[in-house]
Every structure is written in C-alpha cells, then in structure tokens.
Motif scaffolding. Structure first.
Motif, short mmCIF file in Angstrom:
data_model
loop_
_atom_site.label_atom_id
_atom_site.label_comp_id
_atom_site.label_asym_id
_atom_site.label_seq_id
_atom_site.Cartn_x
_atom_site.Cartn_y
_atom_site.Cartn_z
N ARG A 5 20.89 2.38 -6.78
CA ARG A 5 19.77 3.33 -6.60
C ARG A 5 18.49 2.52 -6.43
NH1 ARG A 5 23.76 5.84 -7.03
NH2 ARG A 5 24.45 7.47 -8.48
N ARG A 6 18.11 2.31 -5.18
CA ARG A 6 17.04 1.34 -4.92
C ARG A 6 15.77 1.95 -4.34
NH1 ARG A 6 21.43 -0.85 -2.53
NH2 ARG A 6 20.41 -1.00 -0.50
N THR A 7 15.66 3.27 -4.36
CA THR A 7 14.48 3.92 -3.76
C THR A 7 13.18 3.47 -4.43
OG1 THR A 7 15.88 5.83 -3.32
CG2 THR A 7 13.52 6.16 -3.07
N ALA A 8 13.21 3.23 -5.71
CA ALA A 8 11.99 2.81 -6.43
C ALA A 8 11.41 1.53 -5.86
CB ALA A 8 12.30 2.62 -7.91
N GLU A 9 12.28 0.68 -5.33
CA GLU A 9 11.83 -0.58 -4.75
C GLU A 9 10.88 -0.36 -3.58
OE1 GLU A 9 13.96 -4.14 -2.22
OE2 GLU A 9 15.18 -3.02 -3.67
N GLU A 10 11.17 0.66 -2.79
CA GLU A 10 10.34 0.96 -1.61
C GLU A 10 9.12 1.79 -1.99
OE1 GLU A 10 13.04 3.15 0.82
OE2 GLU A 10 14.61 1.65 0.56
N ARG A 11 9.31 2.79 -2.84
CA ARG A 11 8.26 3.78 -3.08
C ARG A 11 7.34 3.45 -4.25
NH1 ARG A 11 10.32 9.86 -2.83
NH2 ARG A 11 8.09 10.12 -3.34
N LEU A 12 7.90 2.89 -5.31
CA LEU A 12 7.12 2.76 -6.54
C LEU A 12 6.70 1.32 -6.87
CD1 LEU A 12 9.01 5.31 -8.81
CD2 LEU A 12 6.98 5.70 -7.40
N PHE A 13 7.53 0.35 -6.53
CA PHE A 13 7.20 -1.03 -6.90
C PHE A 13 5.90 -1.51 -6.26
CE2 PHE A 13 11.80 -2.58 -8.06
CZ PHE A 13 11.86 -1.59 -9.04
N PRO A 14 5.70 -1.30 -4.95
CA PRO A 14 4.44 -1.76 -4.35
C PRO A 14 3.22 -1.07 -4.95
CG PRO A 14 6.07 -1.29 -2.64
CD PRO A 14 6.62 -0.74 -3.93
N LEU A 15 3.36 0.22 -5.22
CA LEU A 15 2.25 0.98 -5.81
C LEU A 15 1.94 0.48 -7.22
CD1 LEU A 15 0.25 3.36 -5.60
CD2 LEU A 15 2.07 4.85 -6.48
N ALA A 16 2.98 0.21 -7.99
CA ALA A 16 2.79 -0.31 -9.35
C ALA A 16 2.04 -1.65 -9.30
CB ALA A 16 4.13 -0.47 -10.06
N GLN A 17 2.42 -2.49 -8.36
CA GLN A 17 1.74 -3.79 -8.24
C GLN A 17 0.28 -3.61 -7.83
OE1 GLN A 17 4.93 -5.72 -5.78
NE2 GLN A 17 4.72 -7.36 -7.26
N GLU A 18 0.06 -2.70 -6.90
CA GLU A 18 -1.30 -2.44 -6.42
C GLU A 18 -2.20 -1.91 -7.55
OE1 GLU A 18 -3.56 0.91 -3.71
OE2 GLU A 18 -1.46 0.47 -3.24
N LYS A 19 -1.63 -1.06 -8.41
CA LYS A 19 -2.41 -0.41 -9.47
C LYS A 19 -2.31 -1.12 -10.83
CE LYS A 19 -3.99 3.08 -7.04
NZ LYS A 19 -5.44 3.29 -6.87
N ASN A 20 -1.72 -2.32 -10.83
CA ASN A 20 -1.59 -3.10 -12.07
C ASN A 20 -0.82 -2.37 -13.17
OD1 ASN A 20 -2.89 -5.45 -11.19
ND2 ASN A 20 -4.89 -4.54 -11.55
#
Length: 281
Positions: A175-190
């Motif tokens: 289940r890898r959807t978080a990698e595309e949708r949430l990981f970059p956003l989490a990094q951007e928002k610290n």
C-alpha cells in the motif's frame, strides 16, 4: 547486532532525533492483568530499549494497552526512557480532555511526548486543546493519525492549513499511495511521519511463507523478511519512525535490526517490489 548505532531521524519541527523503529501496542498489549501474557511484553520493552529504540505508540481505543504500557515500563524503570505516544479518540472538548487525562494516569506520565488525534475524530476540537497543552508543556508534540487511503484528502487539507508535528499513517510494500500523496507534503510542511501497518497485518509474511530471503538482500544488511519489509519503508526519507506491533521479544529484536546497517537504494527498492509483486496469490 553490528557495531553501528541505530538509525535515527529528525523530528522536523524540533530537530530532535528519534530511533527509526518503534513499537505499536494495538492488540498485542491489550492483555489486562494477565501475568502470563504480560511476562513476554516486559521482555519486548527491555529489548526495544536495549537495541536503541524508544518510541511506543498506544491509544484509548486499544483496550488495556495504555495501562499495560504504563505498568510494565514503570515496573522495569524504563518509563522515562520511552518516547510515549498516545491518542485522543472521542468527540467533544470536555470528553477529549477527560480521556487524555486518563491516558496520562494510565501511562504514568506527567508529560506525554506525542498526543495524536486518532483517525481524525473531532479533530478541529481536539487540535485547539492540544495546541494549548503544547504551549503549557503538558505534551511535547501533537499529531493526527489514520490508517486508510480514504482519509488522505482530509489529511492533506489538515496539514496544508494547520500546524501539526506528526502524521501517523499506513504504508507498506503493498500500500504505497502515501508515498505519492502524503510524503512530499509532510516534508514540505515539516511534519514527522510515523508508519503503521508496515506488515499489512501479516499479509506480507503470508506472501513470502516458505520462500527463502533472496541472497541479494544482504547487500543492504537485511537478514529476515521482517527487516526486508521495514527497510523498504525506512528507505523513504520522509519516514521518521515505523511502529510494528509484537508480543514476542525475538520479533522486537529482529524489527530493531532493520534500523542498523545499509538501506536499499532506489534500484534495490525496485528489485524488492518486483519480487513481492511476483509472489501475488
């Protein structure tokens, strides 16, 4: 164990380092006062600390897990060494405050390291309380959690428009959807990322049952299927900590070993995925 130190990742909002493997308590620590069931859990906690881990995650939703975590960690004199994370899982401001106060008592803590809003339940209400408690020093960090992809849109909106320290979310080789949708956003928002369901509730182990670990896994210091699944997740830089649950000390030790040695590079990760996809039932 190698002579290397355990892999640690920064909490983006503070720079504090956390060991990259921790312990979830869903089902496994829900044993009430059963002394026989509690005995191996003591060894699990001792192993977590001995191998360089600190993070333990619970919730009022998990039956007696908070009580058991508090009792055993205090009995072992390890409570203060742990990074204790739990959750609020109710509706209404006063209900939330009452439930969280109970968690402090059960976990035998004056301060909780991370308080999370479980599955986004009444998150607007609880977020205001948690922001105040963080300012007062009752909690050190605040976060939100979920475990299904259906919640990702809500999570994206919350992270974009509010300040949270942590996101706990599901992610695995299957289940890898978080990698595309949430990981970059989490990094951007610290935002620090805790991963739950890394083994897909055992589905990954079922898939590799009776199959030998490939020899090429040794190239990234991987010596078991559990480490294989965990190292794949840890190879993602956005991931701060993974919290597989276990009631078996030898599984705790094995899980912790995933945070030692090399991690798979991009090509090795693709090779890992090809193998798991070939093994579909």
């Amino acid at each position: 164990m190698t002579t290397e130190t355990v892999l640690k990742r920064k909490i983006p909002s503070s720079g504090e380092l956390l060991p990259a493997i921790g312990l979830g308590t869903w089902q496994t620590f829900d044993v009430d006062d059963d002394a026989a069931a509690r005995a191996p859990l003591k060894e699990v906690l001792k192993t977590l600390i001995a191998k360089g881990g600190r993070v333990i995650d619970s919730s009022p939703m998990y039956g007696t897990s908070e009580d058991v975590t508090g009792d055993l960690s205090t009995e072992l004199n390890l409570n203060e060494q742990l990074f204790v994370a739990t959750k609020v899982w109710t509706t209404g401001k006063e209900n939330g405050i009452a439930q969280m106060n109970r968690s402090f008592a059960k976990l035998q803590r004056k301060k909780i390291d991370l308080m999370q809003i479980h599955n986004l339940t009444d998150w607007q209400t609880h977020l205001r309380t948690l922001q105040a408690w963080k300012e007062e020093g009752r909690i050190r960090y605040l976060g939100i959690t979920h475990y299904t992809e259906s919640a990702y849109t809500s999570i994206e909106n919350i992270i974009k428009n509010n300040t949270v320290d942590f996101l706990q979310i599901n992610y695995s080789m299957l289940r890898r959807t978080a990698e595309e949708r949430l990981f970059p956003l989490a990094q951007e928002k610290n935002v620090a990322v805790i991963i739950n369901q890394p083994f897909e509730e055992g589905e990954l182990f079922q898939r590799v049952k009776g199959i030998d670990l490939p020899e090429w896994a040794a190239a990234f210091d991987c010596h078991s299927w559990g480490q294989f699944f965990l190292k794949f997740i840890l190879a993602k830089n956005a991931v701060t900590c993974v919290i597989p649950g276990t009631s078996k000390p030898h599984h705790m030790a094995d899980n912790m070993e995933a945070a030692f040695g090399k991690l798979p590079d991009e090509n090795q990760q693709k090779q890992m995925l090809r193998l798991i996809e070939q093994l579909k039932k």
